[in-house]
Motif scaffolding. Structure first.
Motif, short mmCIF file in Angstrom:
data_model
loop_
_atom_site.label_atom_id
_atom_site.label_comp_id
_atom_site.label_asym_id
_atom_site.label_seq_id
_atom_site.Cartn_x
_atom_site.Cartn_y
_atom_site.Cartn_z
N PRO A 28 0.81 -1.24 0.00
CA PRO A 28 0.00 0.00 0.00
C PRO A 28 0.83 1.28 0.00
CG PRO A 28 -0.93 -1.60 1.53
CD PRO A 28 0.41 -2.12 1.12
N ALA A 135 3.11 1.32 8.82
CA ALA A 135 2.27 0.36 8.11
C ALA A 135 1.48 -0.55 9.05
CB ALA A 135 3.13 -0.49 7.17
N ARG A 138 -1.69 1.51 11.70
CA ARG A 138 -3.00 1.97 11.26
C ARG A 138 -3.37 3.32 11.85
NH1 ARG A 138 -3.97 -0.79 6.74
NH2 ARG A 138 -3.55 -3.02 7.02
N ARG A 140 -4.56 6.94 11.53
CA ARG A 140 -5.27 7.74 10.53
C ARG A 140 -4.50 9.03 10.27
NH1 ARG A 140 -10.80 6.48 10.25
NH2 ARG A 140 -10.88 8.11 8.63
N ASP A 209 -7.50 3.61 4.21
CA ASP A 209 -6.49 3.05 3.30
C ASP A 209 -6.64 3.75 1.95
OD1 ASP A 209 -5.33 1.04 5.06
OD2 ASP A 209 -7.28 0.05 4.89
#
Length: 368
Positions: A28, A135, A138, A140, A209
């Motif tokens: 990602p 990573a 999480r 925000r 994400d």
């Protein structure tokens, strides 16, 4: 790319489950950065940065006003579109404006990269190292921004002032210049591209994400502009350089597998204090580049990830080999006939980095 392929194959052969975990963790960030670079490449072809250069050229005041306005613009682009975008596309712009205004080019040339690195602290997508270290956490983007705002402001202010003072006796062309900066194409920034950039920034802040949405935005904008013949797909693809991004992903995957098998980096980072984490990050970025350092030091939840990022993002201001953005900046400068000096860069960085790290750490301790 070949080194990444070899490393990835070895990691899969030696430890398939850890290699799969590492790949799932690292794709990602690379997709998000690729999307941001794609948006930046289209924006450059569409004349967004050239139009900004025109605004800088029309700015009232003298050389001091031009310098600080240019550094603010570099900081903004680094935050929203990633530091590599700023290094690649703003270097020609600021040098052209400096030449046109008969201002000191060296201050703007080196300041462009120094500021891009320092300003890349604010959002996860501003620097790939931020995404790699965070990573597994999480966090925000709004929460990350809240933690980073005070250190980011401190780093940006200190970088602006220190670079201004270091290069205060460097009027005229940048050191090592082999030709004049070429004129940038002038045009009005198109609304569609600006809207796409705004949507990407909003997605990073709102969507948990954002990698795939931002990449989809970049691809859609590039497809529309290519259909309108406003951009050349080959030039956009060359600017994004998928082979480099793919190779870096495979290297990160291999190093992530190594970090799970080799406990020493994780042990160091779990026991390190905030200042130690920042120093280790800076030293590692100098020794092995900040991207592999981020994977090795950040793969097992370090005790102080934010100070570690201070070192990984700001530390590359010590040497040109410390980050990918420096290579991008070097190429951008060379294409317009300017050859930066690695010695001069490191001499300035030796003064700048300790002061910037101290400012960021101090602001983090005061306002977290």
């Amino acid at each position: 790319l070949s080194a990444g392929v070899v490393g990835a194959l070895l990691s899969v052969a030696l430890d398939w489950p850890d290699a799969a975990t590492s790949a799932a963790r690292t794709w990602p960030p690379f997709v998000l950065v690729a999307g941001l670079l794609l948006l930046g490449a289209v924006a450059n072809e569409d004349g967004v940065f050239s139009a900004a250069g025109d605004l800088l050229d029309r700015l009232p005041g003298g050389e001091v006003a031009l310098y600080f306005a240019a550094m603010g613009f570099v900081a903004l682009v680094s935050v929203v579109l990633n530091l590599d975008t700023a290094a690649a596309f703003l270097t020609p712009v600021v040098l052209y404006v400096a030449e046109k205004r008969q201002a000191g080019q060296a201050r703007l040339l080196y300041g462009c990269l120094f500021m891009a690195n320092s300003a890349s602290l604010l959002l996860p997508g501003s620097n790939l190292t931020n995404l790699l270290v965070l990573a597994d956490r999480r966090i925000r983007a709004p929460a990350f921004l809240g933690r980073m705002l005070a250190p980011w402001l401190a780093a940006v202010v200190v970088t602006s002032i220190v670079v201004f003072l270091i290069f205060r006796h460097s009027p005229g062309p940048a050191s090592g210049a082999t030709g004049p900066a070429r004129a940038v194409r002038r045009s009005q920034p198109p609304l569609l591209t600006l809207v796409a950039i705004g949507l990407a920034a909003a997605a990073i802040l709102v969507v948990p994400d954002a990698a795939l949405p931002v990449a989809a935005l970049g691809l859609a904008l590039a497809a529309v502009r290519a259909a309108q013949r406003r951009v050349t797909p080959r030039r956009v693809a060359a600017s994004v350089d998928g082979a480099v991004i793919g190779g870096l992903f495979l290297v990160a995957m291999a190093l992530g597998t190594l970090a799970r098998a080799w406990s020493y980096p994780a042990t160091v980072m779990r026991s390190a204090g905030a200042v130690e984490a920042a120093v280790v990050g800076a030293v590692a970025s100098v020794a092995i580049n900040n991207l592999p350092a981020a994977v090795l030091l950040g793969s097992r939840a370090p005790a102080h990830p934010i100070p570690l990022l201070f070192g990984l993002d700001i530390g590359p201001n010590l040497v040109l080999s410390g980050s990918l953005s420096a290579l991008v900046w070097w190429r951008a400068a060379k294409t317009i006939g300017v050859t930066p000096s690695p010695r001069r860069y490191s001499a300035a960085g030796a003064v700048l980095v300790p002061l910037t790290l101290a400012a960021a750490l101090g602001a983090y301790a005061l306002f977290r």
